[in-house]
Design a protein around this motif. Structure first.
Motif, PDB file in Angstrom:
ATOM      1  N   PRO A  13       0.977  -1.357  -0.014  1.00  0.00           N
ATOM      2  CA  PRO A  13      -0.019   0.054   0.063  1.00  0.00           C
ATOM      3  C   PRO A  13       0.823   1.355   0.201  1.00  0.00           C
ATOM      4  O   PRO A  13       0.479   2.291  -0.427  1.00  0.00           O
ATOM      5  CB  PRO A  13      -0.884  -0.029   1.395  1.00  0.00           C
ATOM      6  CG  PRO A  13      -0.142  -1.036   2.265  1.00  0.00           C
ATOM      7  CD  PRO A  13       0.572  -1.866   1.282  1.00  0.00           C
ATOM      8  N   ALA A  14       2.020   1.281   0.515  1.00  0.00           N
ATOM      9  CA  ALA A  14       3.058   2.345   0.595  1.00  0.00           C
ATOM     10  C   ALA A  14       4.370   1.888   0.484  1.00  0.00           C
ATOM     11  O   ALA A  14       4.794   0.692   0.681  1.00  0.00           O
ATOM     12  CB  ALA A  14       2.925   3.295   1.740  1.00  0.00           C
ATOM     13  N   PRO A  15       5.322   2.731   0.098  1.00  0.00           N
ATOM     14  CA  PRO A  15       6.526   2.389   0.210  1.00  0.00           C
ATOM     15  C   PRO A  15       7.084   1.764   1.366  1.00  0.00           C
ATOM     16  O   PRO A  15       6.812   1.820   2.392  1.00  0.00           O
ATOM     17  CB  PRO A  15       7.641   3.464  -0.234  1.00  0.00           C
ATOM     18  CG  PRO A  15       6.459   4.554  -0.816  1.00  0.00           C
ATOM     19  CD  PRO A  15       5.238   4.035  -0.340  1.00  0.00           C
ATOM     20  N   ARG A  16       7.907   0.832   1.269  1.00  0.00           N
ATOM     21  CA  ARG A  16       8.391  -0.071   2.349  1.00  0.00           C
ATOM     22  C   ARG A  16       7.323  -0.739   3.445  1.00  0.00           C
ATOM     23  O   ARG A  16       7.681  -1.098   4.325  1.00  0.00           O
ATOM     24  CB  ARG A  16       9.469   0.758   3.442  1.00  0.00           C
ATOM     25  CG  ARG A  16      10.498   1.132   2.828  1.00  0.00           C
ATOM     26  CD  ARG A  16      11.334   2.291   3.469  1.00  0.00           C
ATOM     27  NE  ARG A  16      12.366   2.883   3.010  1.00  0.00           N
ATOM     28  CZ  ARG A  16      12.407   3.699   1.806  1.00  0.00           C
ATOM     29  NH1 ARG A  16      11.122   3.800   1.305  1.00  0.00           N
ATOM     30  NH2 ARG A  16      13.422   4.310   1.572  1.00  0.00           N
ATOM     31  N   GLN A  17       6.202  -1.090   2.897  1.00  0.00           N
ATOM     32  CA  GLN A  17       5.257  -1.808   3.508  1.00  0.00           C
ATOM     33  C   GLN A  17       4.864  -2.931   2.526  1.00  0.00           C
ATOM     34  O   GLN A  17       4.607  -2.620   1.189  1.00  0.00           O
ATOM     35  CB  GLN A  17       4.107  -1.055   3.801  1.00  0.00           C
ATOM     36  CG  GLN A  17       4.046   0.173   4.885  1.00  0.00           C
ATOM     37  CD  GLN A  17       2.940   0.990   4.783  1.00  0.00           C
ATOM     38  OE1 GLN A  17       1.983   0.287   4.736  1.00  0.00           O
ATOM     39  NE2 GLN A  17       2.882   1.889   5.657  1.00  0.00           N
ATOM     40  N   MET A  18       4.699  -4.208   2.896  1.00  0.00           N
ATOM     41  CA  MET A  18       4.150  -5.277   2.076  1.00  0.00           C
ATOM     42  C   MET A  18       3.581  -6.138   2.907  1.00  0.00           C
ATOM     43  O   MET A  18       3.741  -6.516   3.982  1.00  0.00           O
ATOM     44  CB  MET A  18       5.779  -5.971   1.700  1.00  0.00           C
ATOM     45  CG  MET A  18       5.522  -6.983   0.853  1.00  0.00           C
ATOM     46  SD  MET A  18       4.803  -6.523  -0.745  1.00  0.00           S
ATOM     47  CE  MET A  18       4.767  -7.634  -1.876  1.00  0.00           C
ATOM     48  N   HIS A  19       2.304  -6.527   2.162  1.00  0.00           N
ATOM     49  CA  HIS A  19       1.597  -7.384   2.761  1.00  0.00           C
ATOM     50  C   HIS A  19       1.325  -8.784   1.806  1.00  0.00           C
ATOM     51  O   HIS A  19       1.070  -8.720   0.572  1.00  0.00           O
ATOM     52  CB  HIS A  19       0.032  -6.861   3.083  1.00  0.00           C
ATOM     53  CG  HIS A  19       0.117  -5.860   3.953  1.00  0.00           C
ATOM     54  ND1 HIS A  19      -0.164  -5.761   5.297  1.00  0.00           N
ATOM     55  CD2 HIS A  19       0.098  -4.431   3.574  1.00  0.00           C
ATOM     56  CE1 HIS A  19      -0.085  -4.541   5.980  1.00  0.00           C
ATOM     57  NE2 HIS A  19       0.164  -3.814   4.972  1.00  0.00           N
ATOM     58  N   GLU A  20       1.694  -9.769   2.259  1.00  0.00           N
ATOM     59  CA  GLU A  20       1.386 -10.922   1.669  1.00  0.00           C
ATOM     60  C   GLU A  20       0.512 -12.287   2.270  1.00  0.00           C
ATOM     61  O   GLU A  20       0.779 -12.268   3.705  1.00  0.00           O
ATOM     62  CB  GLU A  20       3.099 -11.794   1.455  1.00  0.00           C
ATOM     63  CG  GLU A  20       3.812 -11.195   0.461  1.00  0.00           C
ATOM     64  CD  GLU A  20       5.139 -11.967   0.282  1.00  0.00           C
ATOM     65  OE1 GLU A  20       5.808 -11.508  -0.802  1.00  0.00           O
ATOM     66  OE2 GLU A  20       5.314 -13.090   0.735  1.00  0.00           O
ATOM     67  N   VAL A  21      -0.242 -12.719   1.763  1.00  0.00           N
ATOM     68  CA  VAL A  21      -1.388 -13.547   2.287  1.00  0.00           C
ATOM     69  C   VAL A  21      -1.192 -14.850   1.271  1.00  0.00           C
ATOM     70  O   VAL A  21      -1.384 -14.847   0.247  1.00  0.00           O
ATOM     71  CB  VAL A  21      -2.692 -12.881   2.099  1.00  0.00           C
ATOM     72  CG1 VAL A  21      -3.800 -13.793   2.691  1.00  0.00           C
ATOM     73  CG2 VAL A  21      -2.554 -11.612   2.602  1.00  0.00           C
ATOM     74  N   GLU A  22      -1.037 -15.942   2.124  1.00  0.00           N
ATOM     75  CA  GLU A  22      -1.226 -17.493   1.316  1.00  0.00           C
ATOM     76  C   GLU A  22      -2.566 -17.712   1.395  1.00  0.00           C
ATOM     77  O   GLU A  22      -3.404 -17.548   2.485  1.00  0.00           O
ATOM     78  CB  GLU A  22      -0.366 -18.366   2.226  1.00  0.00           C
ATOM     79  CG  GLU A  22       1.274 -18.075   2.236  1.00  0.00           C
ATOM     80  CD  GLU A  22       1.820 -18.403   0.988  1.00  0.00           C
ATOM     81  OE1 GLU A  22       1.586 -19.401   0.218  1.00  0.00           O
ATOM     82  OE2 GLU A  22       2.909 -18.047   0.710  1.00  0.00           O
ATOM     83  N   VAL A  23      -2.982 -18.102   0.214  1.00  0.00           N
ATOM     84  CA  VAL A  23      -4.582 -18.577   0.167  1.00  0.00           C
ATOM     85  C   VAL A  23      -4.732 -20.005  -0.592  1.00  0.00           C
ATOM     86  O   VAL A  23      -3.654 -20.388  -1.459  1.00  0.00           O
ATOM     87  CB  VAL A  23      -5.584 -17.592  -0.758  1.00  0.00           C
ATOM     88  CG1 VAL A  23      -5.712 -16.459  -0.149  1.00  0.00           C
ATOM     89  CG2 VAL A  23      -4.985 -17.286  -2.164  1.00  0.00           C
ATOM     90  N   ALA A  24      -5.564 -20.916  -0.231  1.00  0.00           N
ATOM     91  CA  ALA A  24      -5.761 -21.935  -1.068  1.00  0.00           C
ATOM     92  C   ALA A  24      -7.159 -21.945  -1.732  1.00  0.00           C
ATOM     93  O   ALA A  24      -8.075 -21.680  -1.114  1.00  0.00           O
ATOM     94  CB  ALA A  24      -5.734 -23.145   0.079  1.00  0.00           C
ATOM     95  N   LEU A  25      -7.064 -22.175  -3.016  1.00  0.00           N
ATOM     96  CA  LEU A  25      -8.064 -22.218  -3.788  1.00  0.00           C
ATOM     97  C   LEU A  25      -8.402 -23.423  -4.374  1.00  0.00           C
ATOM     98  O   LEU A  25      -7.442 -23.977  -4.839  1.00  0.00           O
ATOM     99  CB  LEU A  25      -7.840 -21.267  -5.191  1.00  0.00           C
ATOM    100  CG  LEU A  25      -7.674 -19.566  -4.644  1.00  0.00           C
ATOM    101  CD1 LEU A  25      -7.459 -18.840  -5.926  1.00  0.00           C
ATOM    102  CD2 LEU A  25      -8.950 -18.959  -3.729  1.00  0.00           C
TER     103      LEU A  25
END
Length: 113
Positions: A13-25
């Motif tokens: 969403p902004a520099p130096r911010q990272m969101h990672e989510v693992e999903v199973a589909l």
């Protein structure tokens, strides 16, 4: 063999911010399915989820793109400044001698080396 795809959804969403989510589909899951399952759409309502801002492994894809095992879905922020324009402005501010490939040369070296 499992009937599930394991997908990573990444958003910054902004520099130096990272969101990672693992999903199973389930097999046949799409990029849109992965985004919905990740919960990032609910957490970041201003996230742009349209063509040109979404990709798989760094390549733009439509939201209906089918996913494969271990794919990484990425959502990109829009650019605030055109990179070419920013480079030109930086070059003008720094001057020709302080910018470019040969700006950092060894003391006593010939020009251009």
């Amino acid at each position: 063999m499992s009937n599930l795809l394991h997908i990573t959804v990444a958003y910054s969403p902004a520099p130096r911010q990272m969101h990672e989510v693992e999903v199973a589909l389930p097999m046949g899951g799409t990029v849109q399915d992965a985004l919905t399952a990740s919960g990032l759409l609910a957490r970041f309502p201003d996230m742009k989820v349209e063509s040109g801002y979404v990709g798989v492994w760094g390549r733009k894809v439509p939201l209906g793109q089918l996913l494969r095992e271990r794919d990484r879905v990425e959502v990109w922020r829009p650019l605030r400044v055109d990179p070419k324009l920013a480079r030109r402005e930086r070059f003008v501010q720094q001057g020709a001698r302080a910018a470019g490939l040969f700006a950092q040369r060894r003391p006593g070296a010939k020009p251009g080396y």
